[in-house]
Scaffold this active site. Structure first.
Site, PDB file in Angstrom:
ATOM      1  N   ALA A  96      10.518  -5.425   5.240  1.00 31.16           N
ATOM      2  CA  ALA A  96      11.235  -6.763   6.055  1.00 31.16           C
ATOM      3  C   ALA A  96       9.986  -7.459   6.219  1.00 31.16           C
ATOM      4  O   ALA A  96       9.120  -7.296   6.298  1.00 31.16           O
ATOM      5  CB  ALA A  96      11.427  -5.687   7.212  1.00 31.16           C
ATOM      6  N   GLN A  98       8.295  -8.167   9.131  1.00 29.88           N
ATOM      7  CA  GLN A  98       7.213  -7.342   9.822  1.00 29.88           C
ATOM      8  C   GLN A  98       7.292  -6.127   8.867  1.00 29.88           C
ATOM      9  O   GLN A  98       6.334  -4.852   9.746  1.00 29.88           O
ATOM     10  CB  GLN A  98       6.959  -6.745  11.066  1.00 29.88           C
ATOM     11  CG  GLN A  98       7.145  -8.534  12.008  1.00 29.88           C
ATOM     12  CD  GLN A  98       6.242  -9.094  12.256  1.00 29.88           C
ATOM     13  OE1 GLN A  98       4.920  -7.932  12.012  1.00 29.88           O
ATOM     14  NE2 GLN A  98       5.519 -10.273  12.307  1.00 29.88           N
ATOM     15  N   SER A  99       6.713  -6.055   7.762  1.00 34.39           N
ATOM     16  CA  SER A  99       6.401  -4.759   6.801  1.00 34.39           C
ATOM     17  C   SER A  99       5.073  -4.566   6.953  1.00 34.39           C
ATOM     18  O   SER A  99       3.894  -5.419   6.851  1.00 34.39           O
ATOM     19  CB  SER A  99       6.937  -5.310   5.354  1.00 34.39           C
ATOM     20  OG  SER A  99       7.082  -4.252   4.511  1.00 34.39           O
ATOM     21  N   ASN A 100       4.582  -3.315   7.372  1.00 33.61           N
ATOM     22  CA  ASN A 100       3.144  -2.931   7.380  1.00 33.61           C
ATOM     23  C   ASN A 100       2.864  -3.358   5.733  1.00 33.61           C
ATOM     24  O   ASN A 100       1.604  -3.577   5.567  1.00 33.61           O
ATOM     25  CB  ASN A 100       2.752  -1.461   7.513  1.00 33.61           C
ATOM     26  CG  ASN A 100       3.552  -1.385   9.523  1.00 33.61           C
ATOM     27  OD1 ASN A 100       2.039  -2.125  10.467  1.00 33.61           O
ATOM     28  ND2 ASN A 100       4.392  -1.050  10.022  1.00 33.61           N
ATOM     29  N   ALA A 102       3.593  -4.407   3.306  1.00 31.93           N
ATOM     30  CA  ALA A 102       3.520  -5.421   2.342  1.00 31.93           C
ATOM     31  C   ALA A 102       2.136  -6.276   3.115  1.00 31.93           C
ATOM     32  O   ALA A 102       1.257  -6.787   2.441  1.00 31.93           O
ATOM     33  CB  ALA A 102       5.247  -6.689   3.208  1.00 31.93           C
TER      34      ALA A 102
END
Ligand SMILES: Cc1ncc(COP(=O)(O)O)c(C=O)c1O
Length: 366
Positions: A96, A98-100, A102
């Site tokens: 998403a 706000q992916s951790n 990523a």
């Protein structure tokens, strides 16, 4: 914790990258990405009392390591170790906005001298400035990743596959890491965490642990823990607090992945009972904060100075509090909350924390 053989010297083209070490469990390279291993196991002293005779410990997988830390580093140790061994020069992954996962893939790529391309879905229904530009997204860009923002209905995997073809055609060596780093390679990182926990609980004179609670999204963290406890011969129940899937669907994912991970370790599949999933704390959906999570975040912050996040660990800790209140843990049981990180999410969801971050009224004591 996995013992490491003598580190291999960095190759000249990746001077300065984290060392690659062979792991004794499986014949796979593993990058050294954590600052401290084992990560600390700490007791909740002030919060513990209202939870009765249950002993609550927190495994601080949120602390330290490249890119501001979090659970994905343990997975990326193996996932990027494999990519590096194959000579990859560009990492591609998904998440998403706000992916951790990523954010940490971008950080690890930077530390290894690799390029990184992220396919980030606008699946969470938020358009405020904090969500659109702060937190994990800000950090991913800071680490130099190319961000492809994609519509919620878009097929991220197909878009990445097309990009892989284009990169190959231009002479690059792309490597795709699956959603959340959740395959049997990534899950090995959480086998290591389970191994650490068994040793740490043993050193404290505790058995087990009896129950482990963790936020569960793509399922790889929970599956690695289940596989690790099974391989270590403990009957530890691993409770995944779902942040996304209905319980039955997530339990099926975790059990399949745990069985695949165990197979790589030369073990049979874990008993189904070792995997428990609770989907009562998802709320309105993935990435949508709940009142219970907000209360859990405030409670742990004010009692212990530990920061949870609104997407994963806040919901998981709300689950732990509810399980404890319902008597799910026998008196004297050893319960471990695996803190999987996610701190940048607090900034991405700043409006939810507005009262706390507002300046003190004029005349208030300093
Ligand atoms: C902070 C945090 N906790 C927990 C999880 C869940 O891990 P998994 O996807 O392996 O279930 C994630 C996944 O992105 C995460 O970022």
């Amino acid at each position: 914790m996995t013992a490491s053989a003598a580190p291999a010297p960095p190759t000249p083209e990746h001077e300065g990258m984290p060392v690659t070490t062979p792991t004794p469990r499986v014949d796979l390279p593993r990058l050294a990405l954590l600052d401290s291993a084992p990560t600390p196991l700490v007791e909740l002293r002030t919060l513990g009392a209202p939870l009765g005779s249950v002993r609550i410990l927190v495994k601080r997988d949120d602390l330290g390591g490249i890119g501001a830390g979090g659970n994905k580093l343990r997975k990326l140790q193996y996932a990027v170790g494999a990519a590096h061994a194959e000579g990859a020069d560009t990492l591609l992954t998904f998440g998403a906005l706000q992916s951790n996962h990523a954010r940490l893939t971008a950080a690890v790529a930077a530390s290894c001298g690799m390029e990184c391309e992220l396919f980030l879905s606008r699946r969470v229904p938020r358009r405020d400035p904090a969500y659109e530009s702060s937190g994990n997204l800000l950090l991913a860009r800071l680490f130099g990743a190319t961000v492809h923002e994609i519509a919620p209905e878009a097929d991220a995997v197909a878009l990445a596959a097309a990009r892989v073809d284009a990169l190959r055609a231009s002479g690059r060596r792309p490597w795709v890491i699956p959603f959340g780093g959740s395959d049997a390679t990534g899950a090995l990182g959480y086998v290591d965490c389970a191994t650490e926990l068994v040793a740490q609980c043993g050193a404290l004179g505790l058995g087990g642990p009896d129950h482990v609670i963790v936020a569960s999204g793509s399922g790889g963290t929970q599956a690695g823990l289940v596989a690790g406890f099974h391989a270590a011969g403990t009957a530890t129940r691993v409770h995944g607090v779902s942040v996304l899937h209905p319980a039955a669907a997530l339990a099926a994912i975790v059990r399949r992945l745990a069985a695949e991970t165990c197979a790589r370790l030369g073990h049979g599949a874990p008993p189904d009972a070792q995997t428990e999933v609770d989907d009562r704390f998802v709320g309105a959906g993935y990435g949508v904060p709940t009142d219970a999570a907000q209360q859990a975040i405030r409670r742990l912050a004010r009692a212990e100075g530990i920061v949870l996040d609104p997407v994963y660990t806040g919901k998981a800790f709300a689950g732990l509090l509810a399980l404890a209140a319902s008597g799910r843990f026998a008196p004297g049981a050893t319960v471990v909350f695996v803190h999987t990180g996610g701190l940048p999410g607090v900034f991405a969801y700043a409006p939810e924390f507005a009262p706390e971050s507002a300046p003190a009224p004029a005349g208030a004591a300093a």
